[in-house]
Design an enzyme around this catalytic site. Structure first.
Site, PDB file in Angstrom:
ATOM      1  CG  MET A  79      -4.737  49.190 -90.702  1.00 44.73           C
ATOM      2  SD  MET A  79      -3.752  47.647 -90.735  1.00 44.73           S
ATOM      3  CE  MET A  79      -2.241  48.133 -89.929  1.00 44.73           C
ATOM      4  NE  ARG A 110      -0.330  41.360 -86.199  1.00 45.00           N
ATOM      5  CZ  ARG A 110      -1.367  40.699 -85.712  1.00 45.00           C
ATOM      6  NH1 ARG A 110      -1.607  39.463 -86.131  1.00 45.00           N
ATOM      7  NH2 ARG A 110      -2.175  41.264 -84.841  1.00 45.00           N
ATOM      8  CE1 TYR A 145       5.465  49.540 -85.121  1.00 47.92           C
ATOM      9  CE2 TYR A 145       4.674  51.795 -85.034  1.00 47.92           C
ATOM     10  CZ  TYR A 145       5.624  50.882 -85.437  1.00 47.92           C
ATOM     11  OH  TYR A 145       6.708  51.307 -86.146  1.00 47.92           O
ATOM     12  CD  GLU A 146       0.461  47.537 -87.746  1.00 43.47           C
ATOM     13  OE1 GLU A 146      -0.497  46.762 -87.843  1.00 43.47           O
ATOM     14  OE2 GLU A 146       0.420  48.730 -88.094  1.00 43.47           O
ATOM     15  N   GLY A 147      -0.173  44.751 -83.212  1.00 41.08           N
ATOM     16  CA  GLY A 147      -0.346  43.582 -82.344  1.00 41.08           C
ATOM     17  C   GLY A 147       0.864  43.453 -81.453  1.00 41.08           C
TER      18      GLY A 147
END
Length: 547
Positions: A156, A287, A414-416
């Protein structure tokens, strides 16, 4: 020490929390048991033995090529040959179409055994879902089966040097070739497994801006950009370097350059300027899987700490018999069990949503920020407690306890970031479906909960939610993180109480549930003041004055 997959705990959660037997694809308990046992064997026998070399040797960059530590390629081949990548993938693409909750058990085991290695297949799960839902028939035909098989892992590509969480600031551009393909130009950073030698091809999902597209996220498109083109030629992309990191050393975190020699060839996934919708399909999956990383690390750290506390003797007895050590061990086990229940429950609701239940689909959306943020917070706390149980030896690398904390620390970022998860909860999820999605969760907990402290926490969450809904802007965001923690602990307590009431619950399950309800739940009640405090106190002095 060796790793033992928590199969009995997973089986109990899948049966009594996820209620996996209600899902047609997993109605056969023998099938569920076979998957759990097989995943355990893979994690224990193939991934765990490589954890140490993954941490000490790590991935190595050599003139654009990333070489993985010895043994990784063979272990990944075992993962591919076992068909594990396709566990929950669609049958039309060669998958087994089993529930995502079963894949959650697999990924928990792999994360616990070797989180740096497990990151490689993790992103492919999200790529499969994104391509299945948004890809053209041609892309599905040419690429989905290979990703589902695990032969071609996926990545990604969002982040750029000037655009971290502000995705709309990205500058990577795509220009049409006139034959349906596009030329991609730009640089991406923090690309997990962007380059490695585990597979012959790597499929990159890349966000870029097309000519004339508006600024911000509305103008972003998603492209599939393979490392190797269909005709066998190398695509115009390269790994410029890999990062030197605190932890997850086995996972190459790459700086990727696209289009140094005329443009990397890619194809649109979904419509032009529909990139964020397609990418969020992948990100939401990621997430939940990052929440599982917290669970996996917590499980491994707990096993290591218990083993050490039983072996280490002081004053004529094992340190596990001292009250404070016992408190830490119980807390580690309780937090691990509750976070597992919450994350698995979220996956189970996602399964039901994909099967056509709109209420479950919205509940999965509410649960996603809780699972990601609290699951990773638990991973960090439990790993830190594991070091404390080891005492001075925990600060020394040879025991392995320190690695868990180093590996865990990235997961809240990470991932928000977890702050973004909290903002998502109060900014969007609290009002989803006119507030009915969140309120329905509260109602289900109120209908089932019997523990007085859990009921008190649920009441406190309702009051805090009303306060959040009445506020806007910074005043709402200021209390979002403690509010998220309150919500996550509430759901975790509800599910722990359910597990303790199971006819198959043993003394450990009942004891950890009681500890969670009596010790962790009151802490969450105490967060109510912070959740409702507003932003004024945060801006009494300038940021410079805090230096």
């Amino acid at each position: 020490m060796s790793f033992n997959a928590p199969v009995s705990d997973q089986r109990l959660v899948l049966r009594d929390v996820v209620r996996i037997g209600e899902l047609p694809a997993a109605s056969d308990p023998d099938l569920v048991d076979a998957v759990l046992d097989g995943a355990a064997a893979l994690a224990e026998g193939e991934f765990a033995p490589l954890d140490r070399i993954g941490d000490t040797v790590g991935a190595r960059w050599d003139n654009g090529v990333v070489r993985m530590p010895e043994g990784f390629k063979a272990a990944y081949r075992s993962f591919v040959d076992g068909g594990w990548m396709g566990l929950s993938a669609p049958e039309a693409a060669g998958g087994q179409a089993l529930p995502l909750a079963l894949s959650a058990a697999l990924m928990e085991d792999l994360n616990a055994a070797n989180i740096g290695f497990a990151l490689c297949p993790m992103l492919s799960f999200g790529a499969i879902e994104a391509l299945e839902r948004h890809g053209s028939d041609e892309l599905k035909r040419d690429y989905l089966p290979k990703i589902v098989s695990g032969e071609w892992p996926a990545t990604m590509n969002l982040t750029e040097p000037q655009a971290g969480s502000d995705v709309g600031a990205l500058k990577t551009r795509a220009e049409p070739n006139g034959d349906g393909s596009w030329r991609i130009f730009g640089t991406k950073i923090f690309i997990t497994y962007g380059e490695h030698d585990l597979a012959d091809n790597i499929i990159h999902l890349v966000l870029a801006r097309t000519p004339g597209a508006p600024e911000g996220t509305r103008g972003i498109s998603l492209f599939l950009v393979p490392k190797v083109l269909p005709d066998g030629r190398a695509n115009d992309l390269r790994c410029v370097s890999i990062e030197h990191k605190l932890g997850i050393h086995a996972s190459p975190t790459c700086v990727m350059s696209y289009g140094d020699h005329g443009g990397a060839t890619g194809w649109l996934v979904g419509p032009e300027m529909g990139g964020m919708r397609a990418m969020f399909t992948m990100m939401n999956n990621a997430r939940l899987n990052v929440g599982l990383q917290g669970v996996g690390i917590a499980e491994r750290a707990t096993q290591r700490a218990v083993a050490y506390a039983l072996d280490r003797r002081q004053s004529g007895k094992a340190i596990a018999e001292f009250p404070d050590v016992r408190r830490m061990l119980l807390r580690m086990r309780a937090l691990t069990s509750a976070s597992r229940a919450l994350v698995y429950y979220a996956f189970g609701q996602l399964d039901r949503g994909l099967a056509g239940d709109p209420v479950a689909a919205m509940r999965a959306e509410v649960l996603t920020p809780l699972a990601k943020a609290w699951g990773t917070d638990v991973g960090c706390e439990v790993a830190s407690l594991g070091i404390q149980v080891h005492g001075g030896m925990g600060f020394i690398e040879e025991t392995g306890a320190a690695q868990h904390l180093r590996d865990a620390r990235i997961a809240p970022i990470y991932e928000g970031t977890n702050g973004i998860q909290a903002a998502d909860l109060v900014g969007r999820k609290l009002g989803l479906d006119g507030g009915l999605a969140f309120d329905g969760l509260i109602a289900d907990i109120e209908a089932e909960a019997t523990d007085p402290l859990l009921i008190a926490l649920t009441d406190a969450v309702e009051v805090a939610a009303a306060t959040m809904r009445a506020r806007s802007g910074d005043d709402r965001m200021a209390g979002s993180y403690p509010f998220l923690t309150m919500c996550a602990v509430m759901v975790g307590g509800w599910l722990m109480e359910r597990l303790a009431k199971s006819p198959d619950a043993d003394d450990r399950v009942r004891a950890t549930s009681a500890f969670f309800l009596s010790s962790v739940v009151p802490e969450a009640i105490g967060l109510a003041a912070a959740a409702e405090s507003g932003a004024e106190q945060l801006y009494v002095v300038s940021a410079e004055a805090l230096a």
